[in-house]
Design a protein around this motif. Sequence first.
Motif, short mmCIF file in Angstrom:
data_model
loop_
_atom_site.label_atom_id
_atom_site.label_comp_id
_atom_site.label_asym_id
_atom_site.label_seq_id
_atom_site.Cartn_x
_atom_site.Cartn_y
_atom_site.Cartn_z
N TRP A 89 -37.32 -17.65 -10.20
CA TRP A 89 -38.36 -18.19 -9.33
C TRP A 89 -37.80 -18.10 -7.92
O TRP A 89 -37.27 -19.07 -7.39
CB TRP A 89 -38.67 -19.64 -9.69
CG TRP A 89 -39.39 -19.79 -11.00
CD1 TRP A 89 -40.74 -19.85 -11.17
CD2 TRP A 89 -38.81 -19.89 -12.31
NE1 TRP A 89 -41.02 -19.97 -12.52
CE2 TRP A 89 -39.87 -20.01 -13.24
CE3 TRP A 89 -37.51 -19.88 -12.80
CZ2 TRP A 89 -39.66 -20.14 -14.60
CZ3 TRP A 89 -37.30 -20.00 -14.15
CH2 TRP A 89 -38.37 -20.13 -15.04
N PRO B 80 -40.06 -12.33 -14.27
CA PRO B 80 -39.70 -12.64 -15.66
C PRO B 80 -38.44 -11.91 -16.11
O PRO B 80 -38.20 -10.76 -15.73
CB PRO B 80 -40.92 -12.15 -16.46
CG PRO B 80 -42.04 -12.08 -15.47
CD PRO B 80 -41.39 -11.73 -14.16
N TYR C 76 -32.21 -18.85 -17.73
CA TYR C 76 -32.46 -18.08 -18.94
C TYR C 76 -31.39 -18.40 -19.97
O TYR C 76 -30.49 -19.21 -19.71
CB TYR C 76 -32.54 -16.58 -18.64
CG TYR C 76 -31.45 -16.00 -17.77
CD1 TYR C 76 -30.41 -15.25 -18.32
CD2 TYR C 76 -31.46 -16.17 -16.38
CE1 TYR C 76 -29.43 -14.69 -17.51
CE2 TYR C 76 -30.48 -15.62 -15.58
CZ TYR C 76 -29.47 -14.88 -16.15
OH TYR C 76 -28.49 -14.33 -15.36
N VAL D 209 -42.18 -14.85 -8.79
CA VAL D 209 -41.60 -15.14 -10.09
C VAL D 209 -41.33 -13.81 -10.78
O VAL D 209 -42.24 -12.99 -10.91
CB VAL D 209 -42.52 -16.03 -10.96
CG1 VAL D 209 -41.89 -16.30 -12.32
CG2 VAL D 209 -42.85 -17.33 -10.24
N ALA E 251 -36.76 -16.65 -16.21
CA ALA E 251 -37.32 -16.03 -15.01
C ALA E 251 -36.48 -16.39 -13.80
O ALA E 251 -35.69 -17.33 -13.83
CB ALA E 251 -38.77 -16.46 -14.79
N PRO F 21 -35.17 -13.01 -24.08
CA PRO F 21 -36.36 -13.03 -23.23
C PRO F 21 -36.86 -14.46 -23.06
O PRO F 21 -36.59 -15.32 -23.90
CB PRO F 21 -37.37 -12.17 -24.00
CG PRO F 21 -36.89 -12.17 -25.42
CD PRO F 21 -35.41 -12.38 -25.38
N GLY F 22 -37.58 -14.69 -21.97
CA GLY F 22 -38.22 -15.99 -21.79
C GLY F 22 -37.83 -16.72 -20.52
O GLY F 22 -38.47 -17.70 -20.17
N THR G 196 -36.79 -10.37 -19.33
CA THR G 196 -37.31 -9.90 -20.62
C THR G 196 -36.23 -9.55 -21.63
O THR G 196 -36.54 -9.26 -22.79
CB THR G 196 -38.23 -8.69 -20.41
OG1 THR G 196 -37.47 -7.64 -19.78
CG2 THR G 196 -39.42 -9.05 -19.53
#
Length: 151
Positions: free
Chosen positions: A54, A32, A69, A30, A52, A49-50, A34
């Motif tokens: 995977w 992230p 995102y 994973v 990711a 941000p928030g 940002t």
Amino acid sequence: MADTRHLFRIDVELGPMLDIGAVPAGHRRVIPITGGSFSGERLSGKVLPGGADWNLVRPDGTVYLWARYTLQADDGTLIMITNDGLQPGDPATMARILAGEPIDMSAWYAKTRPTFEVAGDKYAWLNQRIFVGSLLPAGPTAVSIDIEEML
């Protein structure tokens, strides 16, 4: 060959990778998201941000990318992006990318299928088109994606 029109380039800032490890389908990581920005003739703004990626390294060594995102256009409109794709290659190349080392771009293949979700009329066309992205490594903490609209 299909005609395309450049939509924008996304420059995504990445946080430290979380190595989930071996799972039944392969090796899960994973990464992230940002922040960052995106810029094009018809649409520009920032990456919030928030989200990711995977991603999954499959047994054949191909990396399956699956990122979600949110983008915020310069006018404040929020745009959800889901970007999935494939990056086949040898593990040594991926290790060099993650270490921020240069790679031979002529041997690099990383394509994505971005889809968008947006409310309202102004950018509704994003919900109704097919797009293709070309992923470009930008060091150990960033990636760029050139997104083209299929005409």
